[in-house]
Design a protein around this motif. Structure first.
Motif, PDB file in Angstrom:
ATOM      1  N   MET A   1       0.842  -1.198   0.000  1.00  0.00           N
ATOM      2  CA  MET A   1       0.000   0.000   0.000  1.00  0.00           C
ATOM      3  C   MET A   1       0.879   1.250   0.000  1.00  0.00           C
ATOM      4  N   ASP A   2       0.469   2.224  -0.739  1.00  0.00           N
ATOM      5  CA  ASP A   2       1.163   3.499  -0.742  1.00  0.00           C
ATOM      6  C   ASP A   2       1.165   4.054   0.683  1.00  0.00           C
TER       7      ASP A   2
ATOM      8  N   ARG B   1      -1.424   6.676   1.856  1.00  0.00           N
ATOM      9  CA  ARG B   1      -2.791   6.317   2.212  1.00  0.00           C
ATOM     10  C   ARG B   1      -2.888   5.885   3.673  1.00  0.00           C
TER      11      ARG B   1
ATOM     12  N   PHE C   1      -5.179   7.883   6.562  1.00  0.00           N
ATOM     13  CA  PHE C   1      -6.095   7.271   7.537  1.00  0.00           C
ATOM     14  C   PHE C   1      -5.637   7.599   8.955  1.00  0.00           C
TER      15      PHE C   1
ATOM     16  N   ARG D   1       2.335  -5.303   5.204  1.00  0.00           N
ATOM     17  CA  ARG D   1       1.346  -5.753   6.191  1.00  0.00           C
ATOM     18  C   ARG D   1       1.836  -5.533   7.630  1.00  0.00           C
TER      19      ARG D   1
ATOM     20  N   LEU E   1       1.436  -1.997   8.668  1.00  0.00           N
ATOM     21  CA  LEU E   1       0.029  -1.668   8.892  1.00  0.00           C
ATOM     22  C   LEU E   1      -0.443  -2.191  10.248  1.00  0.00           C
ATOM     23  N   VAL E   2       0.004  -3.403  10.601  1.00  0.00           N
ATOM     24  CA  VAL E   2      -0.395  -3.969  11.889  1.00  0.00           C
ATOM     25  C   VAL E   2       0.228  -3.164  13.034  1.00  0.00           C
TER      26      VAL E   2
ATOM     27  N   TRP F   1     -11.054  -1.709   7.547  1.00  0.00           N
ATOM     28  CA  TRP F   1     -10.527  -0.595   6.757  1.00  0.00           C
ATOM     29  C   TRP F   1      -9.565  -1.122   5.690  1.00  0.00           C
ATOM     30  N   LEU F   2      -8.677  -2.025   6.088  1.00  0.00           N
ATOM     31  CA  LEU F   2      -7.732  -2.597   5.130  1.00  0.00           C
ATOM     32  C   LEU F   2      -8.458  -3.314   3.999  1.00  0.00           C
TER      33      LEU F   2
ATOM     34  N   HIS G   1     -10.097  -0.898   1.631  1.00  0.00           N
ATOM     35  CA  HIS G   1      -9.123  -0.335   0.707  1.00  0.00           C
ATOM     36  C   HIS G   1      -8.799  -1.327  -0.406  1.00  0.00           C
TER      37      HIS G   1
ATOM     38  N   PHE H   1      -3.024 -11.074  10.623  1.00  0.00           N
ATOM     39  CA  PHE H   1      -1.746 -11.599  10.181  1.00  0.00           C
ATOM     40  C   PHE H   1      -1.840 -12.402   8.895  1.00  0.00           C
ATOM     41  N   GLN H   2      -3.094 -12.718   8.504  1.00  0.00           N
ATOM     42  CA  GLN H   2      -3.236 -13.417   7.240  1.00  0.00           C
ATOM     43  C   GLN H   2      -2.763 -12.506   6.125  1.00  0.00           C
TER      44      GLN H   2
ATOM     45  N   LEU I   1      -2.704 -10.697   2.897  1.00  0.00           N
ATOM     46  CA  LEU I   1      -3.551 -10.317   1.775  1.00  0.00           C
ATOM     47  C   LEU I   1      -2.642  -9.838   0.659  1.00  0.00           C
TER      48      LEU I   1
ATOM     49  N   ASP J   1      -1.416  -7.355  -1.931  1.00  0.00           N
ATOM     50  CA  ASP J   1      -1.633  -5.906  -1.910  1.00  0.00           C
ATOM     51  C   ASP J   1      -2.006  -5.415  -3.309  1.00  0.00           C
TER      52      ASP J   1
ATOM     53  N   ALA K   1      -2.831  -2.610  -4.374  1.00  0.00           N
ATOM     54  CA  ALA K   1      -2.470  -1.244  -4.747  1.00  0.00           C
ATOM     55  C   ALA K   1      -1.072  -1.192  -5.317  1.00  0.00           C
TER      56      ALA K   1
ATOM     57  N   ASP L   1      -0.707   2.079  -8.000  1.00  0.00           N
ATOM     58  CA  ASP L   1      -0.723   3.338  -7.270  1.00  0.00           C
ATOM     59  C   ASP L   1       0.479   4.210  -7.519  1.00  0.00           C
TER      60      ASP L   1
END
Lengths: 208, 208, 208, 208
Positions: free
Chosen positions: A1-2, A5, A9, A77, A80-81, B62-63, B66, B192-193, B195, B197, B199, B203
């Motif tokens: 993710m950029d 962003r 948030f 990730r 983000l966590v 939220w994640l 997005h 923790f799974q 995903l 990304d 973007a 982006d």
């Protein structure tokens, strides 16, 4: 993710959390129903004091948060966590602030309130430290805009902050008001301490 | 409408909703007026526990939000309506959280609270599922940045989540605390799974 | 001022206002202290109903607001003042919503609550009408991205909406619950009514 | 730091602070539990009046804030600290508003409430004045987009505003309602007073 962003948030969360602090003042209007004299108004000074301390504290945390995330262009990730855990601490700040506002003046309550405040700050400090170390260790993968400062120095800096909050928390067990003064002085100290502005060399491309 | 604008509004809503969770803690300051001992403070553990679970849950939503919206460049009226229904569920989360915070420890109340929590989660899960299926079915018209993952797999994923919440809701009828633990574990699991990304490859154009 | 900046501030206000609606639910957690049975929970249906109606209503207003402001590229002082008055109405919506949540079921209170709701909606409707007419009349100075639809049609549209709300307000004097149903149906109607998307031809320049 | 990022955070804070004002209305729903007649509803006119005055006031402050920050392209640590102090005042506005809503009608309370309101406004006025003077004195380092208006005139302008609020505060000691009317008239005056739009010549580059 950029990373922008995630920042955007987070900015929203910081903006709401800092504004939530006023709710600890709003309740005063109800509590003084029918007897809002000057004395009654001033007797709520712990609420006003705690408002100022927490406002400055969250404000500084916002600045530090920007300093950290603007160093990289992408977040993974783990970031983000970590960021979510960090925000969970920041959003909680109005709670110990409310405890202080309501309980600073009565013995046991004041102790519980200021100790809780200190513990939340220490937890947030560790959150910042973890994020910073992670960003420094993965700067390549995260597309760092410049060399991220060595974690050693940063860690020292955050440790210093935590030493302050740990001292405050210990003192809170004995003199709650003194602990609040220490939390306030820590906020003022960080407010004027010059941080290098990491955005200066990376924010001037079009569309930013 | 440009999908980024819908995202930006949604981000604001998520940021406020996640911060509203602290209000369930703020009331503790008033409830303990005059007797904030360590025991009294700790007796509100359902409020702290529910705060952590809901904070992580909204953060993950939220994640995922997005992830979904960044897959397309435009949104049409249907997406906007689905998004609004989705947000209506997300914004409601602090309500069952408040019910749990206030009622987890007394029998009937704890049951109603944790069942309500589970039902809100299931409703939100269906909202995400509907949106995802719609986006996949209309990816051309919505200017998808990459091929949107097949709805089959996505549906499976969301179903898995919902199976978790349905189990939790059923268990809530018998052991409310166990249900809250399950909701918490589901949040940690999704946290923790990994995903993919979405973007990452879309982006990096200027002005994004 | 660049119209996007006014939009961005307005978006923030909309996002907070729509989230404030959940506070009318949060109070239920306290009101049911010690006796949260299924019956007690369901007896608060006016609060849930009002939440859904107001959530959809504010959501639609956000969409319409975007439709209006995205038509122009600049805003002048008059637009900013009209916008502020409009937002003053939107932000107030949680108030009549709270009145309905608390008073729908008792005669006189239900009447006052639903009439107030209708009056706030009518005031907002006039706000939208005024803004739209002003934008149409000054589209050149405001750098319209496309020809702003003739005020005549728009006025008709907004008048139609207001006729609905005026009817609802009149009915509120006699059957408050029926008025709330009407407000809800108006929201659903506008939700699915197709609005031309004015942003489609103006939002694709870089950096947007 | 890029000035737009400081603006964006500040915008969020303004948007939340202006929306928080509705909480002073929400409490009316509870206070009138079981007896919401038209008379009871109207007896809360100080709350409605204070809502309108504070909403317009915060709205204007947002406009002025934009006017100031848009004049420069970068902000340094001092600007950020001044900005934080300014926002601390703005976020506090719902507090004296709540005091007025609850106490305007009872003698001593009304005095304390309206005097507090005036003092908060005066403090904010000084905050704006300080920021403006600093920006004008450091326009080169801050990358001013155009020549920042001479501080002399600006100071005069802000002083004029403060003279209004000082008068209001003095009058509040004797006739609280009159003070509220003055605060309202000041808001209306600033609303229609034409401010040169500093963004006009600096906001049209791509990506802005």
């Amino acid at each position: 993710m950029d990373s922008r962003r995630a920042e955007s948030f987070s900015d929203g969360v910081f903006a709401v959390a800092i504004t939530v602090l006023v709710f600890n003042l709003l309740t005063i209007a109800d509590k003084t129903a029918g007897h809002l004299t000057r004395q009654a108004f001033l007797s709520y000074w712990p609420a006003y004091f705690a408002y100022v301390v927490s406002f400055l504290t969250i404000g500084i945390m916002w600045l530090n948060h920007h300093t950290m995330l603007s160093a990289v262009t992408r977040v993974d990730r783990v970031v983000l966590v970590l960021n979510l855990l960090l925000l969970m601490g920041v959003v909680a700040i109005p709670f110990p602030t409310a405890l202080i506002a309501a309980h600073l003046n009565n013995g046991a309550g004041g102790k519980v309130a200021t100790v809780t405040y200190g513990l939340v700050m220490i937890a947030i400090g560790f959150g910042y430290g973890s994020m910073w170390i992670y960003l420094a260790a993965h700067q390549k993968e995260l597309g760092a805009r410049r060399r991220v400062r060595t974690p050693r120095l940063s860690t020292a800096r955050f440790t210093a902050g935590n030493v302050g909050y740990i001292s405050g928390t210990v003192i809170a067990f004995f003199v709650p008001v003194a602990a609040l003064v220490i939390y306030g002085l820590l906020a003022v100290y960080y407010l004027f301490q010059h941080l290098p502005d990491p955005a200066a060399d990376g924010d001037d491309q079009p569309g930013n």
